[in-house]
Design a protein around this motif. Structure first.
Motif, PDB file in Angstrom:
ATOM      1  N   GLU A 194     -12.961  87.871  46.339  1.00  9.28           N
ATOM      2  CA  GLU A 194     -12.291  87.095  45.306  1.00  9.28           C
ATOM      3  C   GLU A 194     -12.698  85.619  45.429  1.00  9.28           C
ATOM      4  OE1 GLU A 194     -10.712  87.850  42.737  1.00  9.28           O
ATOM      5  OE2 GLU A 194      -9.768  85.966  42.148  1.00  9.28           O
ATOM      6  N   PRO A 195     -13.219  85.043  44.368  1.00  6.04           N
ATOM      7  CA  PRO A 195     -13.548  83.612  44.426  1.00  6.04           C
ATOM      8  C   PRO A 195     -12.281  82.768  44.614  1.00  6.04           C
ATOM      9  CG  PRO A 195     -14.623  84.691  42.554  1.00  6.04           C
ATOM     10  CD  PRO A 195     -13.613  85.661  43.094  1.00  6.04           C
ATOM     11  N   THR A 196     -12.399  81.748  45.447  1.00  3.01           N
ATOM     12  CA  THR A 196     -11.235  80.883  45.662  1.00  3.01           C
ATOM     13  C   THR A 196     -11.017  79.954  44.470  1.00  3.01           C
ATOM     14  OG1 THR A 196     -10.133  79.614  47.408  1.00  3.01           O
ATOM     15  CG2 THR A 196     -12.351  78.884  46.779  1.00  3.01           C
ATOM     16  N   GLN A 197     -12.026  79.798  43.629  1.00  3.17           N
ATOM     17  CA  GLN A 197     -11.900  78.938  42.452  1.00  3.17           C
ATOM     18  C   GLN A 197     -10.855  79.533  41.499  1.00  3.17           C
ATOM     19  OE1 GLN A 197     -14.756  80.148  43.741  1.00  3.17           O
ATOM     20  NE2 GLN A 197     -16.443  78.719  43.506  1.00  3.17           N
TER      21      GLN A 197
END
Lengths: 369, 151
Positions: A194-197
């Protein structure tokens, strides 16, 4: 070459909402302007600021922001334009060594960011975001820690896109790396974590998606799917432009990664920021306002509820009130209660009554003491 | 039944350390530390990022507990964004960079009890994007390093 090819003339606050120590500060520096051309830079700066002010949600957050201009003169005008990329061969002496044709790409216009930081650290170390405007009408720019763009038509969009990255931590929402027609491989399906963005996700599950509170119950999840992951999804938006969901194709991959709206400034220049990006911008800059929204809640028709809030932030908090969001809402509320706790935090409570016949969404508003 | 309001956005910190880093490849050096009177945005959530990909930094206290975290766009440019105003090209695309080198700045609260800054990133290659971020650099900042510190 470089800092020997000009001088730092001075810093001017061109949008003044308070001391730099109290506001979110954008700093814009000149590059490739001779001393006699700095008046033109002032106009170019004002044009960018006008564009930014017209860009939601900066318009509503304007009072939390300052803009500073740092005038830096150069010996010569413009930027280097190597013939290797089809340029003119111009080789001006400029303070930040601006050049097109970086990495062999004509439009990749970069400056010496080390010199930029040296100047900003000395002139305005309260900077939250740094931009450099290059005095060239040829299209170009670059991102990273310092957003750089030229004076060509539409190039100021580069500044807004890069500010999304640098100041607010947004990911790119486009679904390719080199381009949809580039024949690229290795970007068919995102299989990573999962992208932290905040504005891209690998999770299209309605129950756990990270922007699920913005997704209407009637919106399918995923909202669009790409039927051929070997290329970009060619379909047009089957929903209204404002529909928030999980649109497949984002974060440099044709499939497996999702973006919140069909389009966004982080997907293609010239679009508004999507609702998720706008919310993050508000969350980031609102605390720099004299008063800001600290939470959004709902209350059922005809109900009376009390909310509690423990506050330990700096320096102290003052309730401003309750602001209905739902059109036509009728709310009233008591004067908030307050109690100091032994650990230094403060407990607040407030009772809100919904006199409407519909569920009402409202903001709690507060300000620093 | 009383309800708890959604957590507020905390009031920003009022003093910051402006940390200037230089990098060449994955080698990162802290080259300047300034203490500055300025507000910073509140911290983002401190926990639950173990398997996430991306780039972020944390400020930790003497007990190793993170007290401040912000995710930022990858500042180490192993690829670059390229823009176009030609309708035949995408308005934005990326190109890999052979030898990443540059400078970036990180802002953390200046709180005397917390002076360790950790940088987290997925592997610093184009192919590494998507893999879980890991700590790849750590800097413990001493008072002697700080310019302009308020005593």
């Amino acid at each position: 070459m470089g800092a020997g090819d000009g001088q730092v003339v001075g810093t001017t606050q061109i949008v003044d909402h308070g001391a730099a120590s109290q506001k979110w500060n954008l700093v814009i520096l000149s590059e490739g302007y001779k001393a006699a051309e700095l008046t033109k830079f002032h106009t170019d700066c004002a044009n960018f600021v006008a564009t930014m002010f017209a860009t939601p949600p900066f318009d509503e957050l304007w009072c939390g922001m300052n803009v500073f201009r740092i005038d830096v003169s150069s010996t010569d005008s413009g930027a280097k334009d190597p013939t290797a990329c089809g340029g003119t061969g111009a080789n001006p002496k400029t303070y930040f060594d601006a050049s097109f044709c970086n990495n062999g790409i004509q439009r990749l216009l970069e400056v010496n960011t080390s010199t930029v930081h040296t100047v900003v650290n000395a002139q305005l170390p309260q900077a939250h975001m740094i931009m450099v405007v290059v005095n060239s009408t040829e299209y170009g720019g670059s991102g990273g820690d310092v957003a750089t763009f030229s004076l060509a038509s539409g190039a100021n969009e580069i500044g807004l896109h890069e500010m999304g990255h640098t100041a607010f931590g947004f990911a790119d929402e486009y679904e390719y790396y080199a381009g949809c027609g580039s024949g690229e491989t290795g970007h068919d399906k995102y299989t990573g974590g999962e992208p932290t963005q905040p504005n891209v996700t690998a999770n299209a599950n309605r129950a756990t998606n990270k922007w699920r509170d913005l997704i209407a119950a009637a919106t399918p999840m995923p909202t669009t799917t790409n039927k051929d992951c070997t290329k970009c999804d060619p379909q047009s938006n089957p929903f209204s432009a404002s529909t928030v969901g999980a649109y497949e194709g984002a974060f440099y991959n044709h499939c497996g990664a999702y973006r919140p709206q069909f389009t966004c400034r982080m997907r293609a220049l010239g679009n508004p920021y999507c609702a998720v990006c706008q919310r993050v911008i508000r969350q980031t800059i609102s605390p720099f306002m004299a008063s800001w929204t600290w939470g959004t809640n709902t209350i059922g028709a005809g109900q009376t509820q009390r909310w509690w809030l423990s506050w330990s932030g700096y320096p102290g908090l003052e309730w401003v009130g309750v602001q209905p969001v739902t059109p036509g809402a009728e709310l009233d509320w008591d004067t908030p209660g307050m109690q100091k706790n032994a650990d230094g935090s403060t407990l607040y409570w407030i009772t809100v009554r919904n006199k409407s016949s519909v569920t009402v969404t409202f903001h709690f508003r507060g300000s620093a003491l | 039944m009383p309800q708890v309001a959604q957590p507020p956005e905390a009031r920003p910190y009022n003093r910051a350390l402006r940390l200037t880093f230089e990098y060449e490849g994955s080698n990162v050096k802290l080259v300047s530390t300034q203490s500055v009177e300025m507000l910073l945005p509140p911290t983002q959530s401190l926990e639950g990022h173990e398997d996430q990909t991306g780039f972020w930094f944390t400020l930790s206290n003497a007990q190793g507990k993170a007290v401040y975290r912000r995710a930022i766009h990858q500042p180490i440019a192993y690829d670059r964004e390229v823009f176009s105003n030609d309708p035949k090209n995408p308005s934005v695309q990326r190109v890999p960079v052979d030898k990443p080198k540059g400078t970036f700045v990180v802002l953390v609260p200046d709180v005397q009890e917390a002076r360790t800054v950790q940088l987290f990133s997925h592997p610093l290659t184009v192919a590494g994007r998507g893999q879980a971020a890991r700590e790849f650099a750590r800097f413990t900042i001493t008072s002697e390093q700080i310019k302009g510190e308020k005593k």
